[in-house]
Design a protein around this motif. Sequence first.
Motif, PDB file in Angstrom:
ATOM      1  N   GLN A  37       9.537   9.578  -1.423  1.00  9.10           N
ATOM      2  CA  GLN A  37       8.086   9.435  -1.634  1.00  9.10           C
ATOM      3  C   GLN A  37       7.491   8.403  -0.685  1.00  9.10           C
ATOM      4  O   GLN A  37       6.362   8.566  -0.211  1.00  9.10           O
ATOM      5  N   ALA A  38       8.230   7.339  -0.398  1.00  7.98           N
ATOM      6  CA  ALA A  38       7.747   6.340   0.556  1.00  7.98           C
ATOM      7  C   ALA A  38       7.617   6.945   1.951  1.00  7.98           C
ATOM      8  O   ALA A  38       6.669   6.654   2.684  1.00  7.98           O
ATOM      9  N   ALA A  39       8.548   7.825   2.320  1.00 12.29           N
ATOM     10  CA  ALA A  39       8.465   8.493   3.612  1.00 12.29           C
ATOM     11  C   ALA A  39       7.216   9.375   3.690  1.00 12.29           C
ATOM     12  O   ALA A  39       6.557   9.448   4.733  1.00 12.29           O
ATOM     13  N   GLN A  40       6.869  10.026   2.591  1.00 12.51           N
ATOM     14  CA  GLN A  40       5.657  10.842   2.558  1.00 12.51           C
ATOM     15  C   GLN A  40       4.398   9.975   2.728  1.00 12.51           C
ATOM     16  O   GLN A  40       3.480  10.333   3.452  1.00 12.51           O
ATOM     17  N   ALA A  41       4.384   8.827   2.056  1.00 22.07           N
ATOM     18  CA  ALA A  41       3.211   7.945   2.123  1.00 22.07           C
ATOM     19  C   ALA A  41       3.004   7.391   3.523  1.00 22.07           C
ATOM     20  O   ALA A  41       1.867   7.077   3.911  1.00 22.07           O
ATOM     21  N   LEU A  42       4.067   7.264   4.297  1.00 22.18           N
ATOM     22  CA  LEU A  42       3.961   6.737   5.658  1.00 22.18           C
ATOM     23  C   LEU A  42       3.149   7.651   6.566  1.00 22.18           C
ATOM     24  O   LEU A  42       2.742   7.236   7.657  1.00 22.18           O
ATOM     25  N   ALA A  43       2.912   8.880   6.128  1.00 23.66           N
ATOM     26  CA  ALA A  43       2.101   9.807   6.925  1.00 23.66           C
ATOM     27  C   ALA A  43       0.673   9.314   7.090  1.00 23.66           C
ATOM     28  O   ALA A  43      -0.030   9.710   8.010  1.00 23.66           O
ATOM     29  N   LEU A  49       0.823  -1.207   0.000  1.00 23.49           N
ATOM     30  CA  LEU A  49       0.000   0.000   0.000  1.00 23.49           C
ATOM     31  C   LEU A  49       0.860   1.261   0.000  1.00 23.49           C
ATOM     32  O   LEU A  49       0.497   2.266  -0.624  1.00 23.49           O
ATOM     33  N   ILE A  50       2.004   1.209   0.683  1.00 22.79           N
ATOM     34  CA  ILE A  50       2.925   2.354   0.642  1.00 22.79           C
ATOM     35  C   ILE A  50       3.374   2.608  -0.799  1.00 22.79           C
ATOM     36  O   ILE A  50       3.407   3.750  -1.267  1.00 22.79           O
ATOM     37  N   ALA A  51       3.708   1.531  -1.510  1.00 29.04           N
ATOM     38  CA  ALA A  51       4.125   1.676  -2.913  1.00 29.04           C
ATOM     39  C   ALA A  51       2.996   2.228  -3.762  1.00 29.04           C
ATOM     40  O   ALA A  51       3.206   3.088  -4.634  1.00 29.04           O
ATOM     41  N   LEU A  52       1.772   1.747  -3.518  1.00 34.13           N
ATOM     42  CA  LEU A  52       0.613   2.212  -4.285  1.00 34.13           C
ATOM     43  C   LEU A  52       0.413   3.709  -4.109  1.00 34.13           C
ATOM     44  O   LEU A  52       0.212   4.442  -5.089  1.00 34.13           O
ATOM     45  N   PHE A  53       0.481   4.189  -2.869  1.00 33.95           N
ATOM     46  CA  PHE A  53       0.250   5.603  -2.601  1.00 33.95           C
ATOM     47  C   PHE A  53       1.459   6.466  -2.956  1.00 33.95           C
ATOM     48  O   PHE A  53       1.363   7.686  -2.954  1.00 33.95           O
ATOM     49  N   SER A  54       2.595   5.824  -3.238  1.00 37.43           N
ATOM     50  CA  SER A  54       3.794   6.563  -3.646  1.00 37.43           C
ATOM     51  C   SER A  54       3.976   6.561  -5.163  1.00 37.43           C
ATOM     52  O   SER A  54       5.017   7.000  -5.649  1.00 37.43           O
ATOM     53  N   GLN A  55       2.992   6.037  -5.896  1.00 35.37           N
ATOM     54  CA  GLN A  55       3.068   5.911  -7.352  1.00 35.37           C
ATOM     55  C   GLN A  55       4.237   5.023  -7.770  1.00 35.37           C
ATOM     56  O   GLN A  55       4.865   5.246  -8.803  1.00 35.37           O
ATOM     57  N   GLY A  56       4.527   4.011  -6.951  1.00 35.39           N
ATOM     58  CA  GLY A  56       5.626   3.113  -7.246  1.00 35.39           C
ATOM     59  C   GLY A  56       5.140   1.749  -7.679  1.00 35.39           C
ATOM     60  O   GLY A  56       3.953   1.435  -7.606  1.00 35.39           O
ATOM     61  N   HIS A  57       6.074   0.924  -8.138  1.00 36.07           N
ATOM     62  CA  HIS A  57       5.784  -0.447  -8.555  1.00 36.07           C
ATOM     63  C   HIS A  57       6.487  -1.410  -7.597  1.00 36.07           C
ATOM     64  O   HIS A  57       7.445  -1.036  -6.911  1.00 36.07           O
TER      65      HIS A  57
END
Length: 275
Positions: free
Chosen positions: A268-274, A42-50
């Motif tokens: 970006q992953a650090a931002q998604a952790l919010a 889910l962190i990857a999903l919200f970070s626009q990552g794969h």
Amino acid sequence: MSEQGEPLTAQAVDLLHTSYRQLQEQIRRVIVGQDEVIEQLLIALFSQGHVLLEGVPGLAKTLMVSTVARCLSMTFSRIQFTPDLMPADITGTDILQENRSTGQREYRFIPGPLFHNVVLADEINRTPPKTQAALLEAMQERQVTVGQTIHRLSAPFFVLATQNPIEHHGTYPLPESQLDRFLMRIRMGYPSVEEEKGILRRQAESNPIERLVGVMSGEEILEMQRAGRRVRVDDLLVDYLMEIVSATRGSEVLDLGVSPRGSLALFQAAQALAF
């Protein structure tokens, strides 16, 4: 607060956090255990990552991805990567057709399975490098070039690839340029004894994945991704991230360190952790 655009309000953060928890709860209706893997997905999903999901056979990697897709009200496709898979099989191709109104022949683009929001690239290391490379542009640029025409992919666009790390016969290891496109490489381990008992007990139930409901739409996912970009990351955390990145460069143990793309992925992953 945001560094760009309007600040994130406490109400907006609470709403996003609630949506995140609802998504987790839906996934857990099917997947027993693997809480850390679910969180990282889910962190990857919200970070626009794969994500590259790695584990031995039988750990329900494909079921994990299918469950995530079912919980999202978005289009989904599954690509079984095989040695005979060609690039056009996943990107799409131009075909020559006759226009019934004019009688003239013209090329028409037939989209491949990449033209979906959530794409499962199953056993990605079983296909040759030329087909693996067809994913590079799609994963980074969110577009596909066929001939001289650029075709934009749907947004959001999320690739979840799986591979077996122990069986190398007949496989094609991903090159570093391909691995660099993944935000995360997640390793799935065996469940605990209690978790495996829970898996066995669920066999008496009807297929739980059929009872899942979509709790987030594509637009809601995009809103969470935009909100994540507005999360302020403290300078102390940025310094810590750069220490991690710098430790991988010029190392006697590692031949290749984290690229600037990797640094951005960590940010970006650090931002998604919010959330």
